[in-house]
Enzyme design. Sequence first.
Site, PDB file in Angstrom:
ATOM      1  N   TYR A 113      21.039  29.965 -23.886  1.00  0.00           N
ATOM      2  CA  TYR A 113      20.363  31.388 -23.911  1.00  0.00           C
ATOM      3  C   TYR A 113      19.712  31.192 -22.547  1.00  0.00           C
ATOM      4  O   TYR A 113      19.124  30.035 -21.960  1.00  0.00           O
ATOM      5  CB  TYR A 113      19.143  30.320 -24.765  1.00  0.00           C
ATOM      6  CG  TYR A 113      17.869  31.228 -25.396  1.00  0.00           C
ATOM      7  CD1 TYR A 113      17.892  32.576 -25.590  1.00  0.00           C
ATOM      8  CD2 TYR A 113      16.953  30.650 -25.551  1.00  0.00           C
ATOM      9  CE1 TYR A 113      16.392  33.598 -25.347  1.00  0.00           C
ATOM     10  CE2 TYR A 113      15.169  30.855 -25.447  1.00  0.00           C
ATOM     11  CZ  TYR A 113      15.588  32.229 -25.770  1.00  0.00           C
ATOM     12  OH  TYR A 113      14.280  33.302 -25.786  1.00  0.00           O
ATOM     13  N   ASP A 186      22.454  21.645 -28.563  1.00  0.00           N
ATOM     14  CA  ASP A 186      21.259  23.526 -29.232  1.00  0.00           C
ATOM     15  C   ASP A 186      22.567  23.377 -30.293  1.00  0.00           C
ATOM     16  O   ASP A 186      22.998  24.741 -30.223  1.00  0.00           O
ATOM     17  CB  ASP A 186      20.777  24.520 -28.230  1.00  0.00           C
ATOM     18  CG  ASP A 186      19.885  25.025 -28.960  1.00  0.00           C
ATOM     19  OD1 ASP A 186      20.184  25.536 -30.153  1.00  0.00           O
ATOM     20  OD2 ASP A 186      19.375  25.976 -27.684  1.00  0.00           O
TER      21      ASP A 186
HETATM   22  C1  LIG Z   1      19.965  29.589 -28.669  1.00  0.00           C
HETATM   23  C2  LIG Z   1      18.531  29.758 -28.399  1.00  0.00           C
HETATM   24  N1  LIG Z   1      17.679  27.741 -28.358  1.00  0.00           N
HETATM   25  C3  LIG Z   1      16.576  28.336 -27.427  1.00  0.00           C
HETATM   26  C4  LIG Z   1      15.663  29.409 -28.292  1.00  0.00           C
HETATM   27  C5  LIG Z   1      14.209  29.588 -28.036  1.00  0.00           C
HETATM   28  O1  LIG Z   1      13.086  29.494 -29.869  1.00  0.00           O
HETATM   29  P1  LIG Z   1      11.991  29.633 -29.338  1.00  0.00           P
HETATM   30  O2  LIG Z   1      11.864  31.304 -29.200  1.00  0.00           O
HETATM   31  O3  LIG Z   1      11.634  29.611 -30.757  1.00  0.00           O
HETATM   32  O4  LIG Z   1      11.205  29.092 -28.252  1.00  0.00           O
HETATM   33  C6  LIG Z   1      16.570  30.271 -28.281  1.00  0.00           C
HETATM   34  C7  LIG Z   1      15.348  31.681 -28.034  1.00  0.00           C
HETATM   35  O5  LIG Z   1      16.589  32.738 -28.681  1.00  0.00           O
HETATM   36  C8  LIG Z   1      17.581  30.868 -29.079  1.00  0.00           C
HETATM   37  O6  LIG Z   1      18.705  31.439 -29.092  1.00  0.00           O
END
Ligand SMILES: Cc1ncc(COP(=O)(O)O)c(C=O)c1O
Length: 397
Positions: A113, A186
């Site tokens: 991300y 993740d």
């Molecule tokens: C794979 C992934 N991890 C983490 C995040 C971050 O999450 P947040 O937007 O809730 O902070 C995102 C956000 O799009 C994501 O796609």
Amino acid sequence: MARELRPGTKVIRSARSLPPGEGAPVAPPLVQSVAFDYRSAAEQDRVFAGDKSGYVYGRYGTPTTAALESALAELDGAEAVVCFASGMAAIAAFVDACAIASGGRVVAQEDSYGQTRALFERWIRERGAKIVFVDVTDHAKVERAMREAPTTLLYVEAMANPLLRITDVAALAKMAHSSGATLAVDATFATPLLVQPLALGADVVIHSLTKYINGHGDVMGGSVAGKADVAKAMRDRTILDGGYMPPHEAWLCIRGMRTLEVRMRRHCDNAMRVATFLAAHPKVSLVRYPGLTSHPQHELARRQFGGKFGGIVTFDLKVGSQDAAFRFLDALQLAASATTLGDLWSEVLYPSISSHRRIAPEERKRLGITDGTLRLSVGIEDPDDLIGDLENALAHV
Ligand SMILES: Cc1ncc(COP(=O)(O)O)c(C=O)c1O
């Protein structure tokens, strides 16, 4: 207190607790309280010391957020979970606590991300953090990166945002552990329903709860799941850094999560239909969807995700210009042009102006994110309506 209180005091102290009565609520109580009153200072002292379970203050834990944490721990098969105010807060807290704060080295997925990558790059610039980026689908490269110097953490996404490369969690867990490193995954895109990273050998699972787990576009949250010592370190982060998930968000997230399984089934079915449609469209040059046999890791995805392939389809317009992408986005009527994913409704994101804006253009290009790349989070609408919307928008390109 024997004396009758005056009205000014009565109203302030009114309705602090619910009247007792038979019947358990079918929805969890929303305990929207920042602090908790102790009639015994000694009891309060024991709770603060961690010798007794209980609630003291909003950053330490709240009953409603704790209910969500227990539910997530069960789904992730973890000893414990701590929830944060966003996915990024969860990632920042875990990676910092696990490696960065103590000068540990991190080997991280290069195509994660965009804001995870941007955070890691900022830590390199501002804190001299030791983080190297690799293509985690190339195991020889990972092995080499892990052996170049002692490594504390291998950080990956099970299904990466936005290019949908699939990470072989079991293989990377073995690799991490043979170098004495922790593997954190993740699993936001895959959700606990498609993948169980802890059962595959990972040490920690992170979710952005903002996405599929809540699924209704009205909550931000994140979670870190792992062993009790990880949870203890994460709790210390919520107490001192303050990024805990508030109770109302947790309550909404619990409500959203109840339908995760039915939503995911429909997301996956619809995404397969949409990916097949896009793959045959003359204005589309490339479709990335793990469910298509053209995906380079289709077999791994099939094995690791139990025959489901997720709800995200990433594709490239044949005319790879910003102008063409803008025309496509502006012509959409059903799918929102919005910076999120995993909601009930379809959403299209244009990575080069949003999630990956902070990544240098030449690095974006090297990774495969061009000015024609769009990421579609396929919703649970009727798929024929959605395909009609895409067909109309593509006609404008
Ligand atoms: C794979 C992934 N991890 C983490 C995040 C971050 O999450 P947040 O937007 O809730 O902070 C995102 C956000 O799009 C994501 O796609």
